[in-house]
Structure formats: C-alpha cells, structure tokens
Design a protein around this motif. Sequence first.
Motif, mmCIF file in Angstrom:
data_model
loop_
_atom_site.group_PDB
_atom_site.id
_atom_site.type_symbol
_atom_site.label_atom_id
_atom_site.label_comp_id
_atom_site.label_asym_id
_atom_site.label_seq_id
_atom_site.Cartn_x
_atom_site.Cartn_y
_atom_site.Cartn_z
ATOM 1 N N TYR A 169 -3.140 5.745 11.292
ATOM 2 C CA TYR A 169 -2.863 6.654 12.408
ATOM 3 C C TYR A 169 -3.508 8.033 12.258
ATOM 4 O O TYR A 169 -3.369 8.874 13.150
ATOM 5 N N GLY A 170 -4.157 8.291 11.117
ATOM 6 C CA GLY A 170 -4.727 9.605 10.886
ATOM 7 C C GLY A 170 -3.691 10.666 10.563
ATOM 8 O O GLY A 170 -3.924 11.860 10.746
ATOM 9 N N THR A 171 -2.530 10.247 10.066
ATOM 10 C CA THR A 171 -1.434 11.169 9.772
ATOM 11 C C THR A 171 -1.771 12.046 8.573
ATOM 12 O O THR A 171 -2.113 11.532 7.501
ATOM 13 N N THR A 172 -1.678 13.350 8.721
ATOM 14 C CA THR A 172 -1.952 14.277 7.621
ATOM 15 C C THR A 172 -0.739 14.350 6.689
ATOM 16 O O THR A 172 0.389 14.000 7.080
ATOM 17 N N PRO A 173 -0.930 14.822 5.436
ATOM 18 C CA PRO A 173 0.207 14.974 4.511
ATOM 19 C C PRO A 173 1.323 15.847 5.083
ATOM 20 O O PRO A 173 2.507 15.533 4.928
ATOM 21 N N ASN A 174 0.949 16.945 5.757
ATOM 22 C CA ASN A 174 1.968 17.831 6.333
ATOM 23 C C ASN A 174 2.736 17.134 7.454
ATOM 24 O O ASN A 174 3.964 17.256 7.551
ATOM 25 N N ALA A 175 2.006 16.395 8.295
ATOM 26 C CA ALA A 175 2.664 15.675 9.389
ATOM 27 C C ALA A 175 3.564 14.582 8.840
ATOM 28 O O ALA A 175 4.648 14.321 9.366
ATOM 29 N N SER A 176 3.110 13.932 7.770
ATOM 30 C CA SER A 176 3.911 12.883 7.146
ATOM 31 C C SER A 176 5.216 13.447 6.587
ATOM 32 O O SER A 176 6.289 12.868 6.781
ATOM 33 N N GLN A 177 5.128 14.603 5.918
ATOM 34 C CA GLN A 177 6.324 15.221 5.361
ATOM 35 C C GLN A 177 7.283 15.637 6.464
ATOM 36 O O GLN A 177 8.509 15.439 6.354
ATOM 37 N N SER A 178 6.746 16.187 7.537
ATOM 38 C CA SER A 178 7.580 16.596 8.664
ATOM 39 C C SER A 178 8.273 15.393 9.290
ATOM 40 O O SER A 178 9.476 15.453 9.618
ATOM 41 N N ALA A 179 7.537 14.299 9.436
ATOM 42 C CA ALA A 179 8.122 13.084 10.013
ATOM 43 C C ALA A 179 9.234 12.543 9.129
ATOM 44 O O ALA A 179 10.275 12.096 9.625
ATOM 45 N N ALA A 222 17.604 -2.106 1.623
ATOM 46 C CA ALA A 222 16.801 -2.401 0.435
ATOM 47 C C ALA A 222 15.481 -1.637 0.475
ATOM 48 O O ALA A 222 15.036 -1.089 -0.548
ATOM 49 N N TYR A 223 14.859 -1.588 1.643
ATOM 50 C CA TYR A 223 13.560 -0.936 1.751
ATOM 51 C C TYR A 223 13.675 0.582 1.851
ATOM 52 O O TYR A 223 13.091 1.312 1.041
ATOM 53 N N PHE A 224 14.414 1.061 2.826
ATOM 54 C CA PHE A 224 14.418 2.497 3.104
ATOM 55 C C PHE A 224 15.351 3.307 2.197
ATOM 56 O O PHE A 224 15.078 4.464 1.898
ATOM 57 N N GLN A 253 0.849 -1.188 0.000
ATOM 58 C CA GLN A 253 0.000 0.000 0.000
ATOM 59 C C GLN A 253 0.886 1.239 0.000
ATOM 60 O O GLN A 253 1.978 1.238 0.578
ATOM 61 N N ASN A 254 0.422 2.287 -0.627
ATOM 62 C CA ASN A 254 1.161 3.545 -0.583
ATOM 63 C C ASN A 254 1.403 3.926 0.878
ATOM 64 O O ASN A 254 0.477 3.907 1.698
ATOM 65 N N LEU A 255 2.643 4.250 1.214
ATOM 66 C CA LEU A 255 3.010 4.470 2.613
ATOM 67 C C LEU A 255 2.256 5.652 3.218
ATOM 68 O O LEU A 255 1.757 5.557 4.346
ATOM 69 N N ARG A 256 2.161 6.732 2.489
ATOM 70 C CA ARG A 256 1.471 7.911 3.031
ATOM 71 C C ARG A 256 -0.010 7.608 3.263
ATOM 72 O O ARG A 256 -0.596 7.989 4.285
ATOM 73 N N SER A 268 9.850 8.801 -0.724
ATOM 74 C CA SER A 268 9.277 9.371 -1.946
ATOM 75 C C SER A 268 7.761 9.287 -1.867
ATOM 76 O O SER A 268 7.202 8.518 -1.076
ATOM 77 N N ASP A 269 7.078 10.067 -2.704
ATOM 78 C CA ASP A 269 5.621 10.094 -2.667
ATOM 79 C C ASP A 269 5.001 8.754 -3.059
ATOM 80 O O ASP A 269 3.902 8.423 -2.611
ATOM 81 N N ASP A 270 5.699 7.992 -3.907
ATOM 82 C CA ASP A 270 5.147 6.707 -4.342
ATOM 83 C C ASP A 270 5.692 5.517 -3.533
ATOM 84 O O ASP A 270 5.494 4.367 -3.898
ATOM 85 N N MET A 271 6.369 5.809 -2.411
ATOM 86 C CA MET A 271 6.893 4.730 -1.570
ATOM 87 C C MET A 271 5.753 3.902 -0.998
ATOM 88 O O MET A 271 4.712 4.428 -0.607
ATOM 89 N N ARG A 272 5.964 2.588 -0.962
ATOM 90 C CA ARG A 272 4.929 1.680 -0.497
ATOM 91 C C ARG A 272 5.408 0.913 0.736
ATOM 92 O O ARG A 272 6.616 0.793 0.975
#
Length: 215
Positions: free
Chosen positions: A65-75, A127-129, A55-58, A93-97
């Motif tokens: 967890y209810g993480t918002t796009p801004n919170a995700s970018q900050s994290a 390999a993943y990160f 699944q797309n990670l974001r 990356s935005d398409d990271m799964r």
Amino acid sequence: MKTVRIDIVSDVVCPWCIIGFGRLKQALASLDHEINAEVHWHPFELNPAMPIEGQNLRQHLAEKYGTTPNASQSARETLTQLGADVDFEFNFSDDMRIYNTRKAHQLLLWAQSEHKQQALKLALFRAYFTENKDISDSDVLIDAAQSVGLDKQTAAVILDDTAWAKTVAKTEQQWLEAGINAVPAIIFDQKHLISGAQNVDALTQVLRDVANSIE
C-alpha cells in the motif's frame, strides 16, 4: 423477536474485521430483546500467495500500500484504541509478521459443522493480534481448535486435507464473483450488504430495518 441471518466475509489477519464484529456485537446487545442473530463466517484471504514464512507486517504494508513507517505507527495507535472500544486487545510490535491464512480458513469451515465456528474465529483473532502467534502454523491452529472444544486429532486431519483447501478456494471465488473484494463485508438477511467496519449506530439502524422487513 425476529431472527436475522448475518453472513460475515473476513480474514483473521484483518484488524478491521474484528473491530467491525465488535461493533456489530454492541449493536446486537442494544437490540437484545428484539433480534436473534444467526452469524455465519466466510473465508477471504487478503494475501492468498503469502509464503509459508510470512512477511514482516510493516514491510508488507509498505510494499502493498506504500504505507510509511509514521503512517503505520499512527494506524497501529488508532487500531489499538478502536480495539479497546470493543473490548479487544491489539498488541502490535516491530517484528510482527503477516501470514498465509488458508489453513486457518480450513479449520473455520469445519468448525461451522461442529457449531464452534465463531468461538474459533475469535480465538484465532486473539492468537494473531493479541498473542502475536503464527496462525499459519499447524500446532498453533490445533491449539486454538482444542481451546474451543474441537477435537485435536480431527483438526490435524482437516489441516492436511487438500480437499478442505480446495473448498476454501472455491468458496472465496464465489464471494469474489458476487462482488466482494474487500473485508469485512457483512450481509444481513442475505440481501443487505454493509462494507467495512461501520459504526454502532449505523449497524443498529440496519439491523432494525432488516428485522422490520422480515415477516
């Protein structure tokens, strides 16, 4: 020189697990002439029901967890800096799964008997990160195993063996029953539990205390 057993319960898609291990390495380096560490890795699946396509990670973080796009970018920015502090490279990356990690843990259990477990664990983190690879894919896993000196044919057999999958599930259940429900969980001398990626000073003090308690 005291020998300290260190058990680490973790998942290979957990960023805090590699950060926590990096900090543990730094703590051990500062005690290089005092402590000899025996590290053992144990399986924990953050998402055991994750389908094979991942699944797309974001999107996953938003749903779980209810993480918002801004919170995700900050994290991501924070994790990238913390990773650099322990000499580990995150490439978000935005398409990271995010993927199912059962087969990765099957290989890691086998790698322990081959004395290659930690090398494989670190290869899977990279390999993943770092390389953004699909670590549920058998070819990716076999390549990682081969890169640390494990036999390619045997790795393929392990990945297709349901007995190894059942062993992973049984081991994870044992840790859950022991009260481990989040990772990283680091157990020193089979007695002292540290949860989360603690700072280097805290880990250094725990290591000293544990070493001093060993006769």
